[in-house]
Scaffold this active site. Structure first.
Site, mmCIF file in Angstrom:
data_model
loop_
_atom_site.group_PDB
_atom_site.id
_atom_site.type_symbol
_atom_site.label_atom_id
_atom_site.label_comp_id
_atom_site.label_asym_id
_atom_site.label_seq_id
_atom_site.Cartn_x
_atom_site.Cartn_y
_atom_site.Cartn_z
ATOM 1 C CG HIS A 64 -2.000 -0.991 1.179
ATOM 2 N ND1 HIS A 64 -3.070 -0.949 2.037
ATOM 3 C CD2 HIS A 64 -2.190 -2.080 0.394
ATOM 4 C CE1 HIS A 64 -3.889 -1.964 1.777
ATOM 5 N NE2 HIS A 64 -3.367 -2.658 0.779
ATOM 6 C CD GLU A 66 -1.981 4.147 3.467
ATOM 7 O OE1 GLU A 66 -3.140 4.376 3.838
ATOM 8 O OE2 GLU A 66 -1.713 3.373 2.531
ATOM 9 C CB CYS A 94 -6.627 -0.388 5.138
ATOM 10 S SG CYS A 94 -4.909 -0.971 5.076
ATOM 11 C CB CYS A 97 -1.994 1.548 6.243
ATOM 12 S SG CYS A 97 -1.588 0.706 4.688
#
Length: 155
Positions: A64, A66, A94, A97
């Site tokens: 992701h 992040e 999410c 993260c």
């Protein structure tokens, strides 16, 4: 935990400036057919880490935006803790993260659009480090429009 929403507050020009950079990264993800989320990490007015979703390219569900930014920032400073840093991300993190942000002990998280389906707040707001401040709604319209456009094109 209190999530501040500054969607209509024009005094956050610094946050908007950095969110625009995160949006540029999200646009890059969009162009590469990745879910268009971008993230940057700022320390003392300097971008020390950035990333965008690479889950398709890397065939890695953990890639992701992040996570990419956390790794880049940690490599930049030579340590795993991101105290006195701010994460700017176009979409609410999410659970994965948000959990990673807990372990970095990042001071601030600023996100654009809320993620009603997969955002951390839906599942557990306590997953964020208790000293981390959360600010939502920065450039929310632009952030939401990009991700909506991506999924509209997929359907």
């Amino acid at each position: 935990m209190r999530i501040y929403n500054f969607e209509n507050d024009r005094s956050l020009s610094t946050d908007e400036l950095y969110m625009k950079e995160a949006l540029r990264l999200a646009q890059r993800a969009f162009e590469e057919d990745e879910v268009p989320i971008g993230a940057i990490i700022v320390s003392q007015g300097k971008i020390i880490g950035k990333g965008y979703n690479l889950t398709e390219r890397l065939n890695d569900v953990t890639a992701h935006a992040e996570m990419q930014a956390f790794t880049a920032a940690s490599n930049f400073i030579g340590g795993k803790y991101l105290k006195d840093c701010t994460l700017y991300v176009t979409i609410e993190p999410c659970v994965m993260c948000a959990g990673a942000s807990y372990w970095t002990q990042i001071s601030r998280i600023v996100y654009g659009a809320k993620d009603e389906k997969r955002g951390f707040a839906k599942f557990n707001e306590q997953i964020i480090h208790p000293k981390t401040e959360i600010f939502g709604g920065v450039m929310e319209g632009d952030c939401a429009a990009l991700i909506k456009s991506f999924f509209r094109n997929k359907r």
